[in-house]
Scaffold this motif. Structure first.
Motif, PDB file in Angstrom:
ATOM      1  N   MET A  44       0.843  -1.195   0.000  1.00 41.95           N
ATOM      2  CA  MET A  44       0.000   0.000   0.000  1.00 41.95           C
ATOM      3  C   MET A  44       0.873   1.239   0.000  1.00 41.95           C
ATOM      4  O   MET A  44       1.817   1.347   0.788  1.00 41.95           O
ATOM      5  CB  MET A  44      -0.919   0.026   1.218  1.00 41.95           C
ATOM      6  CG  MET A  44      -2.002  -1.025   1.171  1.00 41.95           C
ATOM      7  SD  MET A  44      -3.181  -0.834   2.522  1.00 41.95           S
ATOM      8  CE  MET A  44      -4.031   0.660   1.997  1.00 41.95           C
ATOM      9  N   ALA A  45       0.562   2.172  -0.874  1.00 42.00           N
ATOM     10  CA  ALA A  45       1.305   3.420  -0.979  1.00 42.00           C
ATOM     11  C   ALA A  45       1.150   4.249   0.296  1.00 42.00           C
ATOM     12  O   ALA A  45       0.170   4.096   1.037  1.00 42.00           O
ATOM     13  CB  ALA A  45       0.789   4.218  -2.178  1.00 42.00           C
ATOM     14  N   PRO A  46       2.117   5.135   0.571  1.00 41.92           N
ATOM     15  CA  PRO A  46       1.989   6.026   1.730  1.00 41.92           C
ATOM     16  C   PRO A  46       0.652   6.768   1.705  1.00 41.92           C
ATOM     17  O   PRO A  46       0.226   7.280   0.671  1.00 41.92           O
ATOM     18  CB  PRO A  46       3.161   6.998   1.547  1.00 41.92           C
ATOM     19  CG  PRO A  46       4.184   6.206   0.792  1.00 41.92           C
ATOM     20  CD  PRO A  46       3.374   5.362  -0.151  1.00 41.92           C
ATOM     21  N   GLY A  47      -0.023   6.768   2.859  1.00 43.64           N
ATOM     22  CA  GLY A  47      -1.289   7.479   3.010  1.00 43.64           C
ATOM     23  C   GLY A  47      -2.499   6.813   2.375  1.00 43.64           C
ATOM     24  O   GLY A  47      -3.602   7.331   2.482  1.00 43.64           O
ATOM     25  N   ALA A  48      -2.313   5.666   1.735  1.00 38.14           N
ATOM     26  CA  ALA A  48      -3.429   4.998   1.052  1.00 38.14           C
ATOM     27  C   ALA A  48      -4.449   4.462   2.048  1.00 38.14           C
ATOM     28  O   ALA A  48      -4.098   3.996   3.131  1.00 38.14           O
ATOM     29  CB  ALA A  48      -2.917   3.862   0.179  1.00 38.14           C
ATOM     30  N   LYS A  49      -5.718   4.553   1.655  1.00 39.54           N
ATOM     31  CA  LYS A  49      -6.824   4.034   2.467  1.00 39.54           C
ATOM     32  C   LYS A  49      -7.769   3.286   1.556  1.00 39.54           C
ATOM     33  O   LYS A  49      -8.170   3.797   0.514  1.00 39.54           O
ATOM     34  CB  LYS A  49      -7.573   5.187   3.147  1.00 39.54           C
ATOM     35  CG  LYS A  49      -6.724   5.950   4.113  1.00 39.54           C
ATOM     36  CD  LYS A  49      -7.470   7.129   4.702  1.00 39.54           C
ATOM     37  CE  LYS A  49      -6.499   7.848   5.632  1.00 39.54           C
ATOM     38  NZ  LYS A  49      -6.938   9.130   6.048  1.00 39.54           N
ATOM     39  N   HIS A  50      -8.116   2.079   1.947  1.00 39.91           N
ATOM     40  CA  HIS A  50      -9.099   1.308   1.195  1.00 39.91           C
ATOM     41  C   HIS A  50     -10.410   1.310   1.962  1.00 39.91           C
ATOM     42  O   HIS A  50     -10.423   1.176   3.182  1.00 39.91           O
ATOM     43  CB  HIS A  50      -8.607  -0.112   0.959  1.00 39.91           C
ATOM     44  CG  HIS A  50      -7.446  -0.158   0.021  1.00 39.91           C
ATOM     45  ND1 HIS A  50      -6.760  -1.309  -0.234  1.00 39.91           N
ATOM     46  CD2 HIS A  50      -6.847   0.795  -0.740  1.00 39.91           C
ATOM     47  CE1 HIS A  50      -5.790  -1.061  -1.110  1.00 39.91           C
ATOM     48  NE2 HIS A  50      -5.826   0.214  -1.421  1.00 39.91           N
ATOM     49  N   THR A  51     -11.500   1.468   1.255  1.00 36.18           N
ATOM     50  CA  THR A  51     -12.806   1.593   1.889  1.00 36.18           C
ATOM     51  C   THR A  51     -13.309   0.253   2.410  1.00 36.18           C
ATOM     52  O   THR A  51     -12.861  -0.810   1.981  1.00 36.18           O
ATOM     53  CB  THR A  51     -13.836   2.177   0.901  1.00 36.18           C
ATOM     54  OG1 THR A  51     -13.919   1.297  -0.226  1.00 36.18           O
ATOM     55  CG2 THR A  51     -13.433   3.564   0.443  1.00 36.18           C
ATOM     56  N   ASP A  52     -14.264   0.342   3.314  1.00 40.64           N
ATOM     57  CA  ASP A  52     -14.886  -0.859   3.865  1.00 40.64           C
ATOM     58  C   ASP A  52     -15.542  -1.664   2.754  1.00 40.64           C
ATOM     59  O   ASP A  52     -16.150  -1.110   1.844  1.00 40.64           O
ATOM     60  CB  ASP A  52     -15.954  -0.479   4.893  1.00 40.64           C
ATOM     61  CG  ASP A  52     -15.356   0.016   6.183  1.00 40.64           C
ATOM     62  OD1 ASP A  52     -14.934  -0.830   6.987  1.00 40.64           O
ATOM     63  OD2 ASP A  52     -15.302   1.245   6.381  1.00 40.64           O
ATOM     64  N   HIS A  53     -15.401  -2.968   2.852  1.00 43.00           N
ATOM     65  CA  HIS A  53     -16.093  -3.867   1.933  1.00 43.00           C
ATOM     66  C   HIS A  53     -16.375  -5.178   2.651  1.00 43.00           C
ATOM     67  O   HIS A  53     -15.698  -5.532   3.614  1.00 43.00           O
ATOM     68  CB  HIS A  53     -15.280  -4.087   0.647  1.00 43.00           C
ATOM     69  CG  HIS A  53     -13.946  -4.726   0.872  1.00 43.00           C
ATOM     70  ND1 HIS A  53     -12.851  -4.037   1.335  1.00 43.00           N
ATOM     71  CD2 HIS A  53     -13.531  -6.001   0.697  1.00 43.00           C
ATOM     72  CE1 HIS A  53     -11.822  -4.856   1.438  1.00 43.00           C
ATOM     73  NE2 HIS A  53     -12.205  -6.055   1.060  1.00 43.00           N
TER      74      HIS A  53
END
Length: 140
Positions: A44-53
Motif C-alpha cells: 500500500m502506498a503512503p497514506g493509502a486508504k481502502h474503503t470498507d467492503h
C-alpha cells in the motif's frame, strides 16, 4: 508425494492494481502444488486508504504485517497495526485497511485458505484478466 518449492519475491512481477496498491502473487496453484493456500504480497502506498467492503462468506483471510504502520477496521472496530501483527478476517465480515504513514509503504502478506473463485477477490480477478494467469515472473 507433493513437491515443495521456493519463490523469490524479487523475481515475481509486480501487478499494479491502482495508484494505491500493488501486489505480487507468491504462492498459488499456478506455481506450486498447493490446492489449499494462496499467499500474496500487497504493498500500500503512503497514506493509502481502502474503503470498507464485505468479505465473501466462504473465504477467511489473514493479513501478516511485514513493514510499516497501518490500521485495519473489522466490523466497525479499528486496530493499529505494526510489523509482526497478524489480522484474522472471517468470511462475511466487513473490513478496510489503511497505511498510516505519509512517507513509508505498508507491506502485508495476505493469506487465503483456498483459491478464490471468480468474483471473490477483485485484485486476483483483474490479474487473471490482464495476464491470463495469476503468477508471472520478471523473466517472462
Amino acid at each position: 508425494m507433493r513437491k515443495g518449492n521456493v519463490i523469490r519475491a524479487s523475481e515475481v512481477k509486480t501487478f499494479f492494481f491502482d495508484e494505491t496498491y500493488t501486489s505480487k502473487m507468491l504462492i498459488d496453484r499456478t506455481n506450486s502444488e498447493t490446492q489449499n493456500v494462496q499467499i500474496n504480497m500487497g504493498i500500500m502506498a503512503p497514506g493509502a486508504k481502502h474503503t470498507d467492503h464485505n468479505h465473501p462468506t466462504d473465504y477467511d483471510e489473514l493479513y501478516l504485517i511485514m513493514k510499516g504502520e497501518g490500521m485495519v477496521r473489522l466490523d466497525g472496530q479499528e486496530y493499529d497495526l505494526s510489523p509482526g501483527d497478524v489480522v484474522f478476517i472471517p468470511g462475511g465480515s466487513n473490513h478496510a485497511i489503511a497505511n498510516k504513514s505519509d512517507t513509508e509503504e505498508l507491506v502485508i502478506f495476505t493469506v487465503w485458505p483456498k483459491h478464490p473463485e471468480e468474483g471473490a477477490n477483485p485484485v486476483y480477478d483483474l490479474r487473471i484478466r490482464e495476464w491470463g494467469k495469476s503468477y508471472v515472473t520478471i523473466h517472462e
